[in-house]
Design a protein around this motif. Structure first.
Motif, PDB file in Angstrom:
ATOM      1  N   MET A   1      -7.422  11.814  78.166  1.00  0.00           N
ATOM      2  CA  MET A   1      -6.208  11.681  77.370  1.00  0.00           C
ATOM      3  C   MET A   1      -5.078  11.244  78.310  1.00  0.00           C
ATOM      4  O   MET A   1      -4.903  11.814  79.383  1.00  0.00           O
ATOM      5  CB  MET A   1      -5.877  13.024  76.703  1.00  0.00           C
ATOM      6  CG  MET A   1      -4.517  13.075  76.028  1.00  0.00           C
ATOM      7  SD  MET A   1      -4.153  14.675  75.242  1.00  0.00           S
ATOM      8  CE  MET A   1      -4.821  14.367  73.625  1.00  0.00           C
ATOM      9  N   THR A   2      -4.323  10.263  77.880  1.00  0.00           N
ATOM     10  CA  THR A   2      -3.168   9.825  78.656  1.00  0.00           C
ATOM     11  C   THR A   2      -1.914  10.554  78.182  1.00  0.00           C
ATOM     12  O   THR A   2      -1.905  11.178  77.113  1.00  0.00           O
ATOM     13  CB  THR A   2      -2.932   8.311  78.503  1.00  0.00           C
ATOM     14  OG1 THR A   2      -2.572   8.048  77.138  1.00  0.00           O
ATOM     15  CG2 THR A   2      -4.157   7.501  78.915  1.00  0.00           C
ATOM     16  N   VAL A   3      -0.862  10.452  78.958  1.00  0.00           N
ATOM     17  CA  VAL A   3       0.417  11.048  78.570  1.00  0.00           C
ATOM     18  C   VAL A   3       0.881  10.445  77.247  1.00  0.00           C
ATOM     19  O   VAL A   3       1.350  11.163  76.362  1.00  0.00           O
ATOM     20  CB  VAL A   3       1.475  10.855  79.683  1.00  0.00           C
ATOM     21  CG1 VAL A   3       2.846  11.316  79.217  1.00  0.00           C
ATOM     22  CG2 VAL A   3       1.052  11.575  80.951  1.00  0.00           C
ATOM     23  N   LYS A   4       0.722   9.154  77.091  1.00  0.00           N
ATOM     24  CA  LYS A   4       1.122   8.486  75.842  1.00  0.00           C
ATOM     25  C   LYS A   4       0.333   9.032  74.647  1.00  0.00           C
ATOM     26  O   LYS A   4       0.904   9.273  73.580  1.00  0.00           O
ATOM     27  CB  LYS A   4       0.911   6.980  75.967  1.00  0.00           C
ATOM     28  CG  LYS A   4       1.386   6.197  74.773  1.00  0.00           C
ATOM     29  CD  LYS A   4       1.251   4.711  75.000  1.00  0.00           C
ATOM     30  CE  LYS A   4       1.846   3.946  73.831  1.00  0.00           C
ATOM     31  NZ  LYS A   4       1.923   2.511  74.109  1.00  0.00           N
ATOM     32  N   GLU A   5      -0.957   9.250  74.830  1.00  0.00           N
ATOM     33  CA  GLU A   5      -1.779   9.811  73.749  1.00  0.00           C
ATOM     34  C   GLU A   5      -1.371  11.241  73.437  1.00  0.00           C
ATOM     35  O   GLU A   5      -1.323  11.640  72.261  1.00  0.00           O
ATOM     36  CB  GLU A   5      -3.263   9.744  74.134  1.00  0.00           C
ATOM     37  CG  GLU A   5      -3.805   8.331  74.176  1.00  0.00           C
ATOM     38  CD  GLU A   5      -5.164   8.223  74.838  1.00  0.00           C
ATOM     39  OE1 GLU A   5      -5.858   7.222  74.558  1.00  0.00           O
ATOM     40  OE2 GLU A   5      -5.540   9.107  75.639  1.00  0.00           O
ATOM     41  N   LEU A   6      -1.052  12.021  74.473  1.00  0.00           N
ATOM     42  CA  LEU A   6      -0.569  13.383  74.238  1.00  0.00           C
ATOM     43  C   LEU A   6       0.740  13.352  73.460  1.00  0.00           C
ATOM     44  O   LEU A   6       0.912  14.104  72.501  1.00  0.00           O
ATOM     45  CB  LEU A   6      -0.371  14.128  75.557  1.00  0.00           C
ATOM     46  CG  LEU A   6       0.274  15.515  75.430  1.00  0.00           C
ATOM     47  CD1 LEU A   6      -0.592  16.450  74.589  1.00  0.00           C
ATOM     48  CD2 LEU A   6       0.561  16.108  76.805  1.00  0.00           C
ATOM     49  N   ALA A   7       1.648  12.481  73.852  1.00  0.00           N
ATOM     50  CA  ALA A   7       2.935  12.377  73.156  1.00  0.00           C
ATOM     51  C   ALA A   7       2.735  12.118  71.666  1.00  0.00           C
ATOM     52  O   ALA A   7       3.391  12.744  70.826  1.00  0.00           O
ATOM     53  CB  ALA A   7       3.794  11.282  73.784  1.00  0.00           C
ATOM     54  N   ALA A   8       1.828  11.226  71.340  1.00  0.00           N
ATOM     55  CA  ALA A   8       1.553  10.934  69.925  1.00  0.00           C
ATOM     56  C   ALA A   8       0.950  12.147  69.227  1.00  0.00           C
ATOM     57  O   ALA A   8       1.333  12.478  68.095  1.00  0.00           O
ATOM     58  CB  ALA A   8       0.624   9.726  69.814  1.00  0.00           C
ATOM     59  N   ALA A   9       0.038  12.847  69.902  1.00  0.00           N
ATOM     60  CA  ALA A   9      -0.654  13.986  69.291  1.00  0.00           C
ATOM     61  C   ALA A   9       0.277  15.162  69.026  1.00  0.00           C
ATOM     62  O   ALA A   9       0.058  15.931  68.084  1.00  0.00           O
ATOM     63  CB  ALA A   9      -1.809  14.426  70.179  1.00  0.00           C
ATOM     64  N   ILE A  10       1.318  15.303  69.847  1.00  0.00           N
ATOM     65  CA  ILE A  10       2.234  16.441  69.674  1.00  0.00           C
ATOM     66  C   ILE A  10       3.600  16.005  69.139  1.00  0.00           C
ATOM     67  O   ILE A  10       4.555  16.766  69.166  1.00  0.00           O
ATOM     68  CB  ILE A  10       2.389  17.244  70.983  1.00  0.00           C
ATOM     69  CG1 ILE A  10       3.002  16.389  72.099  1.00  0.00           C
ATOM     70  CG2 ILE A  10       1.051  17.860  71.397  1.00  0.00           C
ATOM     71  CD1 ILE A  10       3.353  17.156  73.364  1.00  0.00           C
TER      72      ILE A  10
END
Length: 116
Positions: free
Chosen positions: A1-10
């Protein structure tokens, strides 16, 4: 998981849009005691904390973390964000609680420690 993907998920706002959000998250941690995080921080870590002062960025950079995540839509001081940008440290602010953010990280199979 990338930081960008985490940002979208949360559903997080990237408070440091100039910083690369493509770093890979290898592990995650939640703690607000800086000395404790200094001894447990790891490269690639997503660190969830309510702390927002300049030393947070220093600790995250020292451990070469992937990002700092602020829960409950907490904002960070301008001086801290400038330091984060200068040091290349991504800072996210999510409307979710720390517990909810950790649940998202756990469901993505992000371990508490990279060596786990």
């Amino acid at each position: 998981m990338t930081v960008k993907e985490l940002a979208a998920a949360i559903r997080a706002r990237n408070l440091t849009p100039e910083v690369d959000d493509g770093k890979t998250i290898t592990c995650a941690y939640t703690c607000d005691l800086l000395s404790w995080v200094m001894s447990h921080g790891e490269e690639g870590m997503a660190w969830v904390t309510v702390q927002t002062h300049l030393n947070v960025i220093a600790v995250a950079v020292l451990a070469d973390m992937a990002c700092v995540v602020l829960p409950e839509s907490i904002d960070m001081e301008a001086e801290s964000l400038k330091k984060a940008t200068d040091e290349g440290m991504c800072v996210l602010s999510s409307p979710m609680t720390a517990y909810e953010i950790c649940a998202v990280l756990a469901s993505a199979a992000i371990p508490a420690h990279a060596q786990a």
